[in-house]
Motif scaffolding. Structure first.
Motif, PDB file in Angstrom:
ATOM      1  N   PRO A  97      -1.579   2.990  -2.571  1.00  0.00           N
ATOM      2  CA  PRO A  97      -0.985   3.440  -3.451  1.00  0.00           C
ATOM      3  C   PRO A  97      -1.333   2.656  -5.028  1.00  0.00           C
ATOM      4  CG  PRO A  97       0.753   3.021  -1.903  1.00  0.00           C
ATOM      5  CD  PRO A  97      -0.526   2.559  -1.271  1.00  0.00           C
ATOM      6  N   ASP A  98      -1.841   1.722  -4.647  1.00  0.00           N
ATOM      7  CA  ASP A  98      -2.399   0.783  -6.039  1.00  0.00           C
ATOM      8  C   ASP A  98      -3.958   0.952  -6.225  1.00  0.00           C
ATOM      9  OD1 ASP A  98      -3.453  -0.524  -3.900  1.00  0.00           O
ATOM     10  OD2 ASP A  98      -2.669  -2.793  -4.741  1.00  0.00           O
ATOM     11  N   ASN A  99      -4.537   2.200  -5.640  1.00  0.00           N
ATOM     12  CA  ASN A  99      -5.739   2.278  -5.810  1.00  0.00           C
ATOM     13  C   ASN A  99      -6.860   1.622  -4.871  1.00  0.00           C
ATOM     14  OD1 ASN A  99      -5.897   5.029  -6.754  1.00  0.00           O
ATOM     15  ND2 ASN A  99      -6.771   4.342  -8.735  1.00  0.00           N
ATOM     16  N   ASP A 100      -6.363   0.421  -4.268  1.00  0.00           N
ATOM     17  CA  ASP A 100      -6.976  -0.414  -3.248  1.00  0.00           C
ATOM     18  C   ASP A 100      -7.114   0.302  -1.980  1.00  0.00           C
ATOM     19  OD1 ASP A 100      -8.538  -2.640  -2.538  1.00  0.00           O
ATOM     20  OD2 ASP A 100      -7.028  -4.075  -2.584  1.00  0.00           O
ATOM     21  N   LEU A 101      -8.549  -0.108  -1.253  1.00  0.00           N
ATOM     22  CA  LEU A 101      -8.760   0.512   0.098  1.00  0.00           C
ATOM     23  C   LEU A 101      -8.464  -0.295   1.261  1.00  0.00           C
ATOM     24  CD1 LEU A 101     -12.107   2.066  -0.978  1.00  0.00           C
ATOM     25  CD2 LEU A 101     -10.089   3.329  -1.043  1.00  0.00           C
ATOM     26  N   ASP A 102      -7.796   0.149   2.222  1.00  0.00           N
ATOM     27  CA  ASP A 102      -7.535  -0.295   3.430  1.00  0.00           C
ATOM     28  C   ASP A 102      -8.579   0.331   4.292  1.00  0.00           C
ATOM     29  OD1 ASP A 102      -6.456  -1.413   5.963  1.00  0.00           O
ATOM     30  OD2 ASP A 102      -4.333  -1.042   5.477  1.00  0.00           O
ATOM     31  N   TRP A 103      -8.796  -0.001   5.629  1.00  0.00           N
ATOM     32  CA  TRP A 103      -9.915   0.820   6.453  1.00  0.00           C
ATOM     33  C   TRP A 103      -9.252   0.917   7.679  1.00  0.00           C
ATOM     34  CZ3 TRP A 103     -14.323   1.654   4.046  1.00  0.00           C
ATOM     35  CH2 TRP A 103     -14.485   1.070   2.786  1.00  0.00           C
ATOM     36  N   ALA A 104      -9.879   1.601   8.540  1.00  0.00           N
ATOM     37  CA  ALA A 104      -9.802   2.295   9.603  1.00  0.00           C
ATOM     38  C   ALA A 104     -10.901   2.750  10.523  1.00  0.00           C
ATOM     39  CB  ALA A 104      -8.740   3.309   9.766  1.00  0.00           C
ATOM     40  N   VAL A 105     -10.844   2.689  11.842  1.00  0.00           N
ATOM     41  CA  VAL A 105     -12.247   3.022  12.744  1.00  0.00           C
ATOM     42  C   VAL A 105     -12.264   4.596  12.437  1.00  0.00           C
ATOM     43  CG1 VAL A 105     -13.079   2.854  14.880  1.00  0.00           C
ATOM     44  CG2 VAL A 105     -12.141   0.814  13.949  1.00  0.00           C
ATOM     45  N   TYR A 106     -13.528   4.953  12.424  1.00  0.00           N
ATOM     46  CA  TYR A 106     -13.743   6.311  12.433  1.00  0.00           C
ATOM     47  C   TYR A 106     -13.930   6.848  14.071  1.00  0.00           C
ATOM     48  CZ  TYR A 106     -16.450  10.700  12.331  1.00  0.00           C
ATOM     49  OH  TYR A 106     -16.904  12.049  12.529  1.00  0.00           O
ATOM     50  N   GLU A 107     -13.039   7.741  14.280  1.00  0.00           N
ATOM     51  CA  GLU A 107     -12.921   8.255  15.735  1.00  0.00           C
ATOM     52  C   GLU A 107     -13.333   9.491  16.003  1.00  0.00           C
ATOM     53  OE1 GLU A 107      -9.533   5.323  17.601  1.00  0.00           O
ATOM     54  OE2 GLU A 107      -8.815   7.237  16.334  1.00  0.00           O
ATOM     55  N   GLY A 108     -14.040  10.039  15.076  1.00  0.00           N
ATOM     56  CA  GLY A 108     -14.533  11.611  15.322  1.00  0.00           C
ATOM     57  C   GLY A 108     -13.711  12.413  14.146  1.00  0.00           C
ATOM     58  N   PRO A 109     -14.497  13.714  13.686  1.00  0.00           N
ATOM     59  CA  PRO A 109     -13.874  14.457  12.778  1.00  0.00           C
ATOM     60  C   PRO A 109     -12.721  15.109  13.269  1.00  0.00           C
ATOM     61  CG  PRO A 109     -15.895  15.601  14.100  1.00  0.00           C
ATOM     62  CD  PRO A 109     -15.715  14.013  14.430  1.00  0.00           C
ATOM     63  N   GLU A 121      -8.656  11.013   5.897  1.00  0.00           N
ATOM     64  CA  GLU A 121      -8.596   9.579   6.335  1.00  0.00           C
ATOM     65  C   GLU A 121      -8.721   9.584   7.782  1.00  0.00           C
ATOM     66  OE1 GLU A 121      -5.383   8.053   4.234  1.00  0.00           O
ATOM     67  OE2 GLU A 121      -6.404   7.857   2.137  1.00  0.00           O
ATOM     68  N   PRO A 122      -8.913   8.324   8.439  1.00  0.00           N
ATOM     69  CA  PRO A 122      -8.893   8.252   9.969  1.00  0.00           C
ATOM     70  C   PRO A 122      -7.429   7.946  10.240  1.00  0.00           C
ATOM     71  CG  PRO A 122     -10.390   6.581   8.879  1.00  0.00           C
ATOM     72  CD  PRO A 122      -9.724   7.269   7.647  1.00  0.00           C
ATOM     73  N   ALA A 123      -7.117   8.677  11.338  1.00  0.00           N
ATOM     74  CA  ALA A 123      -5.571   8.702  11.788  1.00  0.00           C
ATOM     75  C   ALA A 123      -5.378   7.235  12.632  1.00  0.00           C
ATOM     76  CB  ALA A 123      -5.432   9.839  12.842  1.00  0.00           C
ATOM     77  N   GLY A 124      -6.312   6.456  12.858  1.00  0.00           N
ATOM     78  CA  GLY A 124      -5.841   5.145  13.686  1.00  0.00           C
ATOM     79  C   GLY A 124      -5.359   3.952  12.848  1.00  0.00           C
ATOM     80  N   PRO A 125      -5.068   3.043  13.485  1.00  0.00           N
ATOM     81  CA  PRO A 125      -4.520   2.037  12.779  1.00  0.00           C
ATOM     82  C   PRO A 125      -5.244   1.443  11.610  1.00  0.00           C
ATOM     83  CG  PRO A 125      -4.814   1.597  15.280  1.00  0.00           C
ATOM     84  CD  PRO A 125      -5.429   2.752  15.079  1.00  0.00           C
ATOM     85  N   ARG A 126      -4.548   0.772  10.624  1.00  0.00           N
ATOM     86  CA  ARG A 126      -4.831   0.308   9.389  1.00  0.00           C
ATOM     87  C   ARG A 126      -5.487  -1.337   9.858  1.00  0.00           C
ATOM     88  NH1 ARG A 126      -5.113   5.501   9.238  1.00  0.00           N
ATOM     89  NH2 ARG A 126      -3.965   6.446   7.332  1.00  0.00           N
ATOM     90  N   LEU A 127      -6.681  -1.584   9.247  1.00  0.00           N
ATOM     91  CA  LEU A 127      -7.088  -2.788   9.526  1.00  0.00           C
ATOM     92  C   LEU A 127      -6.941  -4.039   8.452  1.00  0.00           C
ATOM     93  CD1 LEU A 127     -10.576  -1.675  11.102  1.00  0.00           C
ATOM     94  CD2 LEU A 127      -8.439  -2.436  12.412  1.00  0.00           C
ATOM     95  N   THR A 128      -6.418  -3.572   7.423  1.00  0.00           N
ATOM     96  CA  THR A 128      -6.081  -4.394   6.163  1.00  0.00           C
ATOM     97  C   THR A 128      -7.460  -4.259   5.148  1.00  0.00           C
ATOM     98  OG1 THR A 128      -7.077  -6.576   6.625  1.00  0.00           O
ATOM     99  CG2 THR A 128      -4.927  -6.042   7.540  1.00  0.00           C
ATOM    100  N   PRO A 129      -7.254  -4.428   4.081  1.00  0.00           N
ATOM    101  CA  PRO A 129      -8.259  -4.374   2.858  1.00  0.00           C
ATOM    102  C   PRO A 129      -9.547  -5.383   3.281  1.00  0.00           C
ATOM    103  CG  PRO A 129      -6.209  -4.076   1.761  1.00  0.00           C
ATOM    104  CD  PRO A 129      -5.974  -4.521   3.189  1.00  0.00           C
ATOM    105  N   GLU A 130      -9.045  -6.452   3.903  1.00  0.00           N
ATOM    106  CA  GLU A 130     -10.083  -7.405   4.091  1.00  0.00           C
ATOM    107  C   GLU A 130     -11.082  -6.921   5.261  1.00  0.00           C
ATOM    108  OE1 GLU A 130     -10.244 -10.133   2.211  1.00  0.00           O
ATOM    109  OE2 GLU A 130      -8.634  -9.493   1.306  1.00  0.00           O
TER     110      GLU A 130
END
Length: 211
Positions: A97-109, A121-130
């Motif tokens: 929401p604040d325009n920062d980016l979290d990350w998740a693993v790509y598991e296919g289209p 965006e990936p549907a999997g678990p979020r890994l934190t911005p770090e």
């Protein structure tokens, strides 16, 4: 009483805004088949970039942070799928929401889900911005880069935070912007928070920058 004025906008900021507008207009004029063809060429050219070629060889030993292209941006689908097929751990951004980016693993289209602003965006678990600090290579969106490696971004500030985070980590992460050939230009306007990349990957090849 006088109305309060907003914060002063620098000349460089205005120049960047105009340049973004012009380059985005050019992208919007590209036919879908041209965008797809250039995206396929971009994926082929990836092996000419030493860092990506190494990631493709070493597979699970490597992590690449990438992104899902939107609109007329250079198409990234073929590239991120090739990386995943080679066993590379590919991270994709999740807009917060604040325009920062979290990350998740790509598991296919098929595991990409619609998000705001036309993003997927990936549907999997979020890994934190770090999590991005663990990447060996970070593929960045942009609208231009100059001959010194100064990148002109989309304008939302999300990747400015990513680049600052990577700088604080102290890790030697390869920074690569994905562009069309005519978006490698002589100079782009610079502001104090702007950072340089190590290379640009375009459909015609690799452009390296020394800094």
């Amino acid at each position: 009483m006088r109305a309060r004025r907003g914060p002063a906008v620098s000349r460089e900021h205005e120049e960047k805004r105009r340049l973004r507008r012009d380059l985005r207009e050019m992208r919007r004029g590209l036919p879908a088949d041209v965008v797809a063809a250039r995206g396929a060429a971009l994926a082929r050219r990836a092996r000419e970039l030493d860092e990506l070629a190494e990631a493709l060889r070493e597979g699970p030993a490597r992590t690449v942070a990438a992104y899902v292209s939107i609109g007329g941006e250079p198409e990234t689908g073929a590239l991120i799928e090739e990386l995943r097929a080679a066993g590379v751990r590919v991270l994709l951004p999740v807009l917060l929401p604040d325009n920062d980016l979290d990350w998740a693993v790509y598991e296919g289209p098929e595991r990409l889900v619609p998000a705001g602003w036309g993003l997927r965006e990936p549907a999997g678990p979020r890994l934190t911005p770090e999590a991005v600090a663990g990447a060996d290579v970070v593929l960045l969106p942009g609208v231009a880069v100059d001959r010194t490696g100064l990148r002109l971004g989309r304008g939302g500030g999300s990747y400015d935070r990513v680049l600052a985070r990577l700088e604080r980590s102290g890790r030697r992460t390869a920074l690569v912007v994905l562009l069309y050939d005519d978006e490698v230009v002589d100079a782009v306007p610079a502001e104090p928070h702007d950072r340089r990349v190590h290379a640009a990957l375009t459909p015609s090849g690799v452009h390296r920058f020394r800094h």
